[in-house]
Design a protein around this motif. Structure first.
Motif, mmCIF file in Angstrom:
data_model
loop_
_atom_site.group_PDB
_atom_site.id
_atom_site.type_symbol
_atom_site.label_atom_id
_atom_site.label_comp_id
_atom_site.label_asym_id
_atom_site.label_seq_id
_atom_site.Cartn_x
_atom_site.Cartn_y
_atom_site.Cartn_z
ATOM 1 N N ALA A 188 -19.954 18.746 105.763
ATOM 2 C CA ALA A 188 -20.390 18.320 104.432
ATOM 3 C C ALA A 188 -21.232 17.054 104.527
ATOM 4 C CB ALA A 188 -19.174 18.089 103.534
ATOM 5 N N ALA A 189 -20.879 16.162 105.455
ATOM 6 C CA ALA A 189 -21.656 14.927 105.627
ATOM 7 C C ALA A 189 -23.066 15.238 106.118
ATOM 8 C CB ALA A 189 -20.942 14.000 106.607
ATOM 9 N N VAL A 190 -23.195 16.211 107.026
ATOM 10 C CA VAL A 190 -24.524 16.605 107.501
ATOM 11 C C VAL A 190 -25.357 17.163 106.353
ATOM 12 C CG1 VAL A 190 -25.768 18.187 109.018
ATOM 13 C CG2 VAL A 190 -23.712 17.031 109.847
ATOM 14 N N SER A 191 -24.752 18.045 105.561
ATOM 15 C CA SER A 191 -25.467 18.627 104.423
ATOM 16 C C SER A 191 -25.809 17.568 103.384
ATOM 17 C CB SER A 191 -24.607 19.722 103.779
ATOM 18 O OG SER A 191 -24.335 20.758 104.691
ATOM 19 N N PHE A 192 -24.924 16.586 103.237
ATOM 20 C CA PHE A 192 -25.129 15.557 102.217
ATOM 21 C C PHE A 192 -26.352 14.700 102.529
ATOM 22 C CE2 PHE A 192 -24.011 11.471 100.111
ATOM 23 C CZ PHE A 192 -23.936 11.942 98.816
ATOM 24 N N SER A 193 -26.671 14.529 103.819
ATOM 25 C CA SER A 193 -27.851 13.742 104.169
ATOM 26 C C SER A 193 -29.113 14.391 103.613
ATOM 27 C CB SER A 193 -27.953 13.581 105.687
ATOM 28 O OG SER A 193 -28.086 14.842 106.314
ATOM 29 N N GLY A 194 -29.203 15.729 103.728
ATOM 30 C CA GLY A 194 -30.345 16.420 103.132
ATOM 31 C C GLY A 194 -30.314 16.380 101.627
ATOM 32 N N TYR A 195 -29.124 16.514 101.055
ATOM 33 C CA TYR A 195 -28.971 16.463 99.597
ATOM 34 C C TYR A 195 -29.417 15.107 99.041
ATOM 35 C CZ TYR A 195 -26.547 16.402 95.084
ATOM 36 O OH TYR A 195 -26.241 16.288 93.750
ATOM 37 N N VAL A 196 -29.027 14.037 99.727
ATOM 38 C CA VAL A 196 -29.422 12.690 99.287
ATOM 39 C C VAL A 196 -30.930 12.528 99.370
ATOM 40 C CG1 VAL A 196 -29.299 10.244 99.885
ATOM 41 C CG2 VAL A 196 -27.219 11.596 99.794
ATOM 42 N N ALA A 197 -31.544 13.041 100.444
ATOM 43 C CA ALA A 197 -33.002 12.941 100.568
ATOM 44 C C ALA A 197 -33.699 13.638 99.410
ATOM 45 C CB ALA A 197 -33.451 13.549 101.902
ATOM 46 N N ILE A 198 -33.180 14.783 99.012
ATOM 47 C CA ILE A 198 -33.758 15.512 97.884
ATOM 48 C C ILE A 198 -33.611 14.716 96.592
ATOM 49 C CG2 ILE A 198 -33.543 17.599 96.471
ATOM 50 C CD1 ILE A 198 -32.597 19.009 99.067
#
Length: 418
Positions: A188-198
């Motif tokens: 989830a932390a890995v996915s969250f990095s992309g989510y935050v960038a978006i």
């Protein structure tokens, strides 16, 4: 006691360098202020680091109590002068005080402790200080609900992990609640990095940057969003196809990183097939981009917050199901059962099967079989994206994505079998 003077001087030099590094950032930020009207600048922070180093050296000889006493005196003096400056300028930021205290302690650490840790801490602190405006913008771009969900999940993690049983609890020796929840949070932390960038860049993202960030968060959701745009912008079909292929490329890279991080033994079997398949996806995306026509509309990626409790629980449930299915099917159907699980799992998500196989390759299954399962799931997921592109967009978009995807899968298969 034998003293290595060269090593000692080197450590003191690092203490001074730490102060200069922090002082450079602090001094540049206050460069427009007149001399003698600011609490601390380049020289003060440089001396703070050196003072910490000298204090640490003396503390080694006279006792560590001295380090604490000097630190208290330094902190009091620094805070007092900063208070005078703040009262005159009505500036209530305490960042410089904390930075000064940290510089002193890092100077101490450079002499009495781990030199690499002191250097790394100084670099991290300098980056945080230099990124003040960016960090404030990033925080402002996130809603309170998103921040709260992340904090809630992190709090539950630190509360749950100590009490979750770190052992298998099922009759088939497959489900370890501690490991499952820990791996769920990591992915989830890995996915969250992309989510935050978006969330940070929002509508400033172009199609290709949205594909990169979206591929890190959810390549499937990114594929759906980009495919839907082709209905309003059929002239941008090549550009959107390039974005979908780029999201797939990021997914392939993510598979390699996650699998090798959890189980380095898999890297040798995965590297060449994933590299060859990824290379084809990159070339295909590049060719599509060359022949593309831009679109004025920016993609609005609809991706759920990976740190929301519901998203995390779904991931944990999927991971549990895949692990259990892989164990049971392997027990009753052998290697074919594991590969069948990988193929079915890859139709929806690759993270669960990648994590499961990386864990099972530590003893439950042969590492070669685990690598084959991961490659199969990645291939299936890559091909499924062409179906999604055709369903959400149109047949021509699906065909473009399919042509490159089939070649990429074939290249990976040839490399894996060869």
């Amino acid at each position: 006691m034998v003293v290595d003077e060269n090593a000692l001087l080197s450590r003191l030099a690092v203490s001074l360098a730490i102060g200069l590094l922090i002082g450079l950032e602090r001094g540049w930020r206050s460069r427009d202020e007149d001399d003698h009207l600011r609490t601390a600048g380049l020289r003060t922070f440089a001396l703070s680091g050196l003072l910490g180093g000298v204090t640490g050296l003396i503390g080694q000889q006279q006792g560590t109590t001295l380090i604490g006493l000097v630190f208290l005196g330094y902190s009091a003096a620094f805070a007092a002068f900063h208070w005078l400056e703040a009262r005159a300028e009505r500036n209530f930021s305490v960042t410089s005080v904390v930075a000064g205290m940290s510089t002193f302690m890092l100077g101490v650490l450079a002499v009495v402790g781990d030199l690499s840790a002191a250097i790394a801490g100084a670099v991290a602190m300098a980056v945080l200080l230099a990124m003040r405006e960016q960090l404030h913008r990033w925080v402002a771009s996130l809603s309170w609900a998103e921040i709260r969900s992340g904090l809630t999940l992190l709090a539950m993690t630190f509360l749950l992990l100590p009490i979750l049983p770190n052992r298998t609890i099922d009759p088939w020796d497959a489900i370890n609640p501690y490991i499952i929840w820990l791996l769920t949070i990591l992915i989830a932390a890995v996915s969250f990095s992309g989510y935050v960038a978006i969330r940070i860049f929002g509508d400033r993202l172009g199609v290709m940057m949205a594909a990169v960030c979206g591929g890190l968060a959810s390549s499937t959701a990114t594929t759906m969003t980009l495919a839907e745009l082709v209905r309003q912008h059929p002239e941008s079909r090549n550009l959107l196809a390039a974005g979908i292929l780029t999201a797939g490329l990021v997914m392939v890279a993510r598979v390699a990183i996650v699998a090798s991080a959890l189980n380095p033994m898999l890297l040798q079997s995965l590297l060449l097939p994933l590299l060859s398949g990824g290379f084809v996806l990159a070339v295909g995306a590049g060719l599509m981009l060359v022949f593309s026509r831009g679109t004025s509309q920016q993609p609005v990626l609809k991706i759920a917050n990976p740190l929301e409790m519901a998203s995390a629980l779904k991931m944990a449930a999927l991971l549990t199901s895949v692990m259990l299915a892989a164990h049971l099917l392997q027990r009753y159907f052998g290697d074919a059962g594991v590969l069948a699980t990988a193929g079915l799992s890859g139709m929806a998500d690759v993270d669960a099967i990648v994590i499961s196989m990386a864990r099972m390759a530590m003893g439950a299954v042969d590492p070669a079989l685990a690598a084959q399962a991961i490659l199969l799931a990645t291939a299936v997921n890559t091909l499924v994206k062409s179906v999604l592109a055709a369903a959400a967009g149109d047949g021509k978009l699906g065909l473009l994505v399919a042509l490159v995807s089939v070649v990429a899968v074939a290249a990976g298969a040839v490399t894996a079998l060869g």
